[in-house]
Design an enzyme around this catalytic site. Structure first.
Site, short mmCIF file in Angstrom:
data_model
loop_
_atom_site.label_atom_id
_atom_site.label_comp_id
_atom_site.label_asym_id
_atom_site.label_seq_id
_atom_site.Cartn_x
_atom_site.Cartn_y
_atom_site.Cartn_z
N LYS A 290 33.60 37.97 51.40
CA LYS A 290 33.50 37.00 52.00
C LYS A 290 33.96 37.96 53.33
O LYS A 290 34.22 37.69 54.25
CB LYS A 290 34.96 36.35 51.60
CG LYS A 290 34.42 35.64 50.76
CD LYS A 290 34.91 33.65 50.00
CE LYS A 290 34.28 33.38 49.16
NZ LYS A 290 34.29 33.87 47.81
C1 LIG Z 1 33.12 33.37 46.59
C2 LIG Z 1 33.13 35.26 45.36
C3 LIG Z 1 31.90 35.68 44.96
C4 LIG Z 1 30.90 33.75 44.69
O1 LIG Z 1 29.71 34.04 46.15
P1 LIG Z 1 29.41 32.51 46.50
O2 LIG Z 1 29.04 33.04 47.65
O3 LIG Z 1 29.92 31.85 46.35
O4 LIG Z 1 28.50 32.90 45.20
C5 LIG Z 1 31.19 35.92 43.59
N1 LIG Z 1 32.61 36.89 43.64
C6 LIG Z 1 33.83 37.18 44.15
C7 LIG Z 1 34.63 37.97 44.28
C8 LIG Z 1 34.06 35.88 45.59
O5 LIG Z 1 34.97 35.72 46.26
#
Ligand SMILES: *Cc1c(COP(=O)(O)O)cnc(C)c1O
Length: 475
Positions: free
Chosen positions: A117
């Site tokens: 993120k």
């Molecule tokens: C947020 C997250 C996901 C999922 O991503 P999306 O964009 O919601 O599909 C997967 N793995 C980790 C470690 C995350 O923080």
């Protein structure tokens, strides 16, 4: 480039208008009016740009196709300031490592909070600061987190002018590492609020505050949730960067497997492919919360209740509905806003599901959109983490393990399969120890963070209490 809503509102909006907005007024999500097409010559040029000038310059190339209300020199400077070796640890920013026959891992989690993120949120922080200064405005970001999103938002917004972050989280529910990451921030514009309750209570408080329109306007309340188009756009860049690392020429194709929850990450892959990136398959990997796997296998999209949502060892994928999925369905339905509204606005609230199996767009979907899917359970996760550790000496986190497990089931001869690494194992140490009997490595800058002083306010699950808190700290 103008933006429109997935539910049919065609009021043209520019990028900086939707940057600071959440949902469109009709409840839909914003998408560009069309996807810019990357022709062969441009793709060739971008390959050279990435290899010779680096990720930040590639990001500028991609973003400038979608953003025409920020002067090019400013946008280039924002990208250069965001994607640096200091913040992301390597010159490649998203280095590719070979795992085994045909499978590669693209590292997206070397940013400040060790999860993917950061790739988008770090850019968002700089875009927000830029645009708020330009308008002479301020923004108070209010959010709820069960871990990764909140810390990524705080590390992106810390010290930024014009922005405060009020982040609620359920008291004592995050891992000690995650709590330490967030609560050790001493920046004056960051407020951690530990709520007596579970994640849903935090989310309800945020919703209640957002529904108080007068309060919202007076205190300029905003969000940074995963439906923000700017976040999705930032993620498109690393699909191109992964492709350029895995291939020698643009005549080759690659596939991606993406650990998925809210469908944000893999939706960026869909956008990259719509722009012309030669992607063979996009494989959606879910955990026990298999809303998306069910859809890609059956055509039925059925949201879950909270009681039906499992707490798993890949917790950032524990979702009851996939908030970005509406963007993909809008494209699948030939960008028919009325039909998208009928499904997401009406059917989901009325009966909790819709069925696209009989829809011609879905039966063509495998050919037209090339999506596949698979799911992984706690036992699969443990086995995969143990296997990559013992056979390859590579430790992967629980979400990435879901990706690797599913990727192995979708290989095609001659087509590199890139699994997106969405977090580092240290964030989910308990499961890593369960799988391998060893503590995962901890990057030096996180040594001893659990012992640092904490800055956090405890609060009952009460919307009025948080409104008072915000009012006090905005005076
Ligand atoms: C947020 C997250 C996901 C999922 O991503 P999306 O964009 O919601 O599909 C997967 N793995 C980790 C470690 C995350 O923080």
């Amino acid at each position: 480039m103008l933006y429109l809503s997935t539910r049919g509102d065609q009021t043209p909006k520019q990028f900086c208008d939707i940057l600071l907005e959440g949902l469109a007024p009709d409840g839909g999500l914003y998408l560009p009016a069309s996807y810019p097409q990357v022709d062969a010559a441009t793709l060739e040029r971008w390959r050279t740009v990435y290899h010779t000038q680096g990720y930040a310059e590639l990001a500028f190339e991609v973003l400038s196709l979608y953003i025409d209300d920020i002067p090019a020199a400013d946008l280039r400077a924002l990208c250069a300031k965001t994607y640096t070796v200091e913040v992301f640890g390597t010159g490649e920013i998203v280095p590719l490592r070979h795992l085994e026959n045909g499978i590669w891992l693209e590292a997206l989690s070397n940013g400040p909070t060790l999860a993917f993120k950061d790739m988008a949120m770090q850019l968002l922080g700089n875009l927000f600061e830029y645009e708020l200064a330009r308008r002479g405005e301020t923004l108070n970001i209010l959010g709820a987190t069960s871990g990764d999103t909140g810390s990524a938002a705080e590390y992106a917004m810390r010290g930024k002018k014009g922005v405060r972050v009020f982040m609620t989280s359920p008291a004592n529910r995050m891992s000690p590492f995650q709590q330490a990451q967030m609560f050790s921030l001493m920046d004056e514009n960051i407020f951690n609020i530990a709520v007596d309750g579970v994640f849903d209570d935090c989310q309800d408080m945020v919703k209640a505050v957002s529904n108080d329109l007068e309060f919202k306007r007076k205190y300029k309340i905003g969000t940074v949730n995963s439906i923000n188009w700017a976040r999705l756009l930032a993620q498109v860049v690393y699909y191109f960067a992964g492709y350029f690392q895995a291939t020698e020429t643009n005549a080759q194709k690659v596939s991606f497997t993406v650990p998925s929850g809210n469908f944000g990450n893999v939706c960026a892959g869909h956008v990259a492919r719509m722009m012309g990136l030669p992607i063979a398959k996009l494989v959606v990997a879910t955990n026990e919360n298999d809303v998306l796997d069910e859809f890609f296998k059956t055509g039925v999209y059925r949201v879950r209740t909270s009681a039906d949502t499992h707490e798993t060892s890949s917790p950032s994928m524990d979702i009851s509905k996939a908030s970005n999925f509406e963007r993909f369905v809008f494209d699948l339905l030939g960008r028919d806003g009325a039909r998208t509204k009928a499904f997401f606005g009406d059917a989901l609230s009325r009966v909790g599901f819709f069925d696209l199996e009989a829809h011609p767009a879905f039966s063509q979907a495998a050919g037209k959109y090339g999506f596949e899917s698979g799911k992984s359970t706690h036992a699969d996760r443990l086995a995969t983490i143990k296997d990559t550790w013992t056979r390859h000496g590579m430790m992967i986190d629980t979400h990435t393990a879901d990706g690797v497990k599913v990727a192995r089931e979708h290989l095609q001869a001659g087509v590199p399969m890139i699994v997106l690494e969405t977090a580092l194992p240290i964030k989910f140490a308990a499961t890593i120890v369960e799988a391998t009997g060893r503590e995962p490595d901890r990057p030096a800058r996180f040594e001893g963070i659990e012992a640092l002083p904490k800055r956090v306010t405890h609060m009952a699950a009460d919307a009025q209490a948080i409104q008072q808190f915000i009012a006090q700290h905005c005076a």
